[in-house]
Motif scaffolding. Structure first.
Motif, short mmCIF file in Angstrom:
data_model
loop_
_atom_site.label_atom_id
_atom_site.label_comp_id
_atom_site.label_asym_id
_atom_site.label_seq_id
_atom_site.Cartn_x
_atom_site.Cartn_y
_atom_site.Cartn_z
N LEU A 54 -10.68 -7.02 10.68
CA LEU A 54 -9.24 -7.14 10.49
C LEU A 54 -8.81 -6.76 9.07
O LEU A 54 -7.66 -6.41 8.84
CB LEU A 54 -8.77 -8.57 10.79
CG LEU A 54 -8.95 -9.05 12.22
CD1 LEU A 54 -8.72 -10.55 12.31
CD2 LEU A 54 -8.00 -8.31 13.14
N THR A 55 -9.73 -6.85 8.12
CA THR A 55 -9.41 -6.60 6.72
C THR A 55 -9.60 -5.15 6.28
O THR A 55 -9.07 -4.77 5.24
CB THR A 55 -10.25 -7.50 5.80
OG1 THR A 55 -11.63 -7.14 5.91
CG2 THR A 55 -10.07 -8.97 6.15
N THR A 56 -10.33 -4.37 7.05
CA THR A 56 -10.71 -3.02 6.61
C THR A 56 -9.52 -2.18 6.18
O THR A 56 -9.55 -1.52 5.15
CB THR A 56 -11.52 -2.30 7.71
OG1 THR A 56 -12.69 -3.07 7.98
CG2 THR A 56 -11.91 -0.90 7.28
N GLY A 57 -8.47 -2.18 6.94
CA GLY A 57 -7.30 -1.35 6.64
C GLY A 57 -6.51 -1.74 5.42
O GLY A 57 -5.62 -1.01 4.98
N PHE A 58 -6.82 -2.89 4.82
CA PHE A 58 -6.06 -3.36 3.66
C PHE A 58 -6.60 -2.85 2.33
O PHE A 58 -5.97 -3.04 1.29
CB PHE A 58 -5.97 -4.88 3.66
CG PHE A 58 -5.13 -5.41 4.78
CD1 PHE A 58 -3.75 -5.30 4.74
CD2 PHE A 58 -5.72 -5.99 5.89
CE1 PHE A 58 -2.97 -5.77 5.78
CE2 PHE A 58 -4.95 -6.46 6.94
CZ PHE A 58 -3.57 -6.35 6.89
N GLY A 59 -7.76 -2.17 2.34
CA GLY A 59 -8.32 -1.63 1.10
C GLY A 59 -7.39 -0.60 0.47
O GLY A 59 -6.71 0.15 1.17
N GLY A 60 -7.36 -0.60 -0.86
CA GLY A 60 -6.49 0.35 -1.57
C GLY A 60 -5.02 0.07 -1.35
O GLY A 60 -4.19 0.96 -1.44
N GLY A 61 -4.70 -1.18 -1.07
CA GLY A 61 -3.30 -1.54 -0.86
C GLY A 61 -2.79 -1.01 0.47
O GLY A 61 -1.73 -0.41 0.53
N MET A 62 -3.55 -1.19 1.51
CA MET A 62 -3.27 -0.76 2.88
C MET A 62 -3.53 0.73 3.05
O MET A 62 -2.64 1.55 2.87
CB MET A 62 -1.85 -1.14 3.32
CG MET A 62 -1.66 -2.63 3.47
SD MET A 62 -0.05 -3.04 4.10
CE MET A 62 0.69 -3.71 2.62
N GLY A 63 -4.78 1.04 3.36
CA GLY A 63 -5.16 2.42 3.64
C GLY A 63 -4.90 3.37 2.48
O GLY A 63 -4.47 4.49 2.68
N LEU A 64 -5.16 2.90 1.27
CA LEU A 64 -4.97 3.67 0.03
C LEU A 64 -3.51 4.05 -0.24
O LEU A 64 -3.24 5.00 -0.98
CB LEU A 64 -5.84 4.94 0.03
CG LEU A 64 -7.34 4.73 -0.05
CD1 LEU A 64 -8.07 6.07 0.04
CD2 LEU A 64 -7.74 4.01 -1.34
N THR A 65 -2.56 3.31 0.29
CA THR A 65 -1.14 3.60 0.01
C THR A 65 -0.68 2.98 -1.31
O THR A 65 0.41 3.30 -1.78
CB THR A 65 -0.21 3.09 1.13
OG1 THR A 65 -0.27 1.66 1.17
CG2 THR A 65 -0.57 3.70 2.47
N GLY A 66 -1.48 2.08 -1.87
CA GLY A 66 -1.10 1.43 -3.12
C GLY A 66 -0.20 0.22 -2.91
O GLY A 66 0.36 -0.31 -3.86
N GLY A 67 -0.07 -0.23 -1.67
CA GLY A 67 0.76 -1.41 -1.36
C GLY A 67 0.10 -2.70 -1.85
O GLY A 67 -0.60 -2.71 -2.86
N VAL A 68 0.32 -3.77 -1.14
CA VAL A 68 -0.19 -5.08 -1.56
C VAL A 68 -1.72 -5.03 -1.68
O VAL A 68 -2.41 -4.52 -0.81
CB VAL A 68 0.23 -6.19 -0.57
CG1 VAL A 68 -0.36 -7.53 -0.96
CG2 VAL A 68 1.75 -6.29 -0.50
N CYS A 69 -2.22 -5.57 -2.76
CA CYS A 69 -3.66 -5.59 -3.05
C CYS A 69 -4.44 -6.17 -1.87
O CYS A 69 -4.13 -7.26 -1.38
CB CYS A 69 -3.91 -6.42 -4.30
SG CYS A 69 -5.65 -6.72 -4.68
N GLY A 70 -5.45 -5.44 -1.42
CA GLY A 70 -6.27 -5.88 -0.30
C GLY A 70 -7.02 -7.17 -0.58
O GLY A 70 -7.21 -7.98 0.34
N ALA A 71 -7.42 -7.40 -1.82
CA ALA A 71 -8.12 -8.65 -2.15
C ALA A 71 -7.18 -9.83 -1.93
O ALA A 71 -7.59 -10.86 -1.38
CB ALA A 71 -8.60 -8.62 -3.60
N LEU A 72 -5.91 -9.68 -2.32
CA LEU A 72 -4.92 -10.73 -2.12
C LEU A 72 -4.66 -10.96 -0.63
O LEU A 72 -4.62 -12.11 -0.17
CB LEU A 72 -3.62 -10.38 -2.85
CG LEU A 72 -2.44 -11.33 -2.63
CD1 LEU A 72 -2.78 -12.75 -3.08
CD2 LEU A 72 -1.21 -10.80 -3.36
N VAL A 73 -4.50 -9.88 0.12
CA VAL A 73 -4.26 -10.00 1.56
C VAL A 73 -5.42 -10.74 2.22
O VAL A 73 -5.22 -11.67 3.01
CB VAL A 73 -4.07 -8.62 2.22
CG1 VAL A 73 -4.04 -8.73 3.74
CG2 VAL A 73 -2.79 -7.96 1.71
#
Length: 180
Positions: A54-73
């Motif tokens: 479930l977390t894979t897509g959050f890397g790079g701020g959601m698929g490298l878009t620079g959005g919310v930090c994946g570590a925080l999510v």
């Protein structure tokens, strides 16, 4: 209030989770996977191992878009697996809504996490956290992200152990304009 033994145990768990997160990130896992898997490995997340997907897509701020930090999510997902609503539709509408917005309330608790992250790092956005690095592959960017992964995983442990006492804390900045 925690006694000395439980405080020592919390500190030990926190340090273990931080070490797991660091090892995960160094092994090539993304920021979100690193945090979530570290919480799982420490036994704090009681979900099947496959839920790390479930977390894979959050890397790079959601698929490298620079959005919310994946570590925080991933930290919020891990904390939510412990303190979130596993049966959100249970109860009357007023009870359902009050469990989120009330005092005590879950939004009071979860509101603290990104606000604390901003207090430490200045932003929740991956693009802002890494704006000084020209290339994504920059080793200093990797070090920056690894530091965020490690510290955010420790922060997740703190909130997991904080639990119910956080449900009555005042709101920080929020879109609903909620105060105390």
């Amino acid at each position: 209030m925690q006694n000395e033994n439980s405080l020592q145990n919390t500190t030990e768990v926190r340090e273990n989770v931080k070490q797991y997160a660091k090892e995960n990130f160094r092994s090539g896992l993304n920021c979100a996977e690193s945090v979530f898997l570290a919480l799982q490995k420490a036994g704090l997340i009681k979900l099947p191992a496959e839920t790390v997907a479930l977390t894979t897509g959050f890397g790079g701020g959601m698929g490298l878009t620079g959005g919310v930090c994946g570590a925080l999510v991933a930290a919020i997902m891990g904390i939510g697996s412990v303190h979130g609503r596993s049966n959100p539709a249970e109860g009357t509408m007023d009870e359902i809504v009050d469990k989120l917005y009330g005092n005590p309330g879950l939004y009071r608790f979860f509101n603290q996490i990104p606000n604390k992250f901003v207090e430490i790092y200045g932003s929740t956005q991956c693009s802002e956290l890494n704006k000084e690095f020209e290339k994504w592959t920059d080793k200093n960017r990797m070090r920056n992200c690894m530091n965020i992964v490690v510290e955010t995983s420790g922060m997740a442990v703190d909130y997991i152990f904080q639990g119910d006492e956080g449900f009555v804390k005042p709101f920080g900045p929020n879109v609903a304009g909620k105060n105390n």
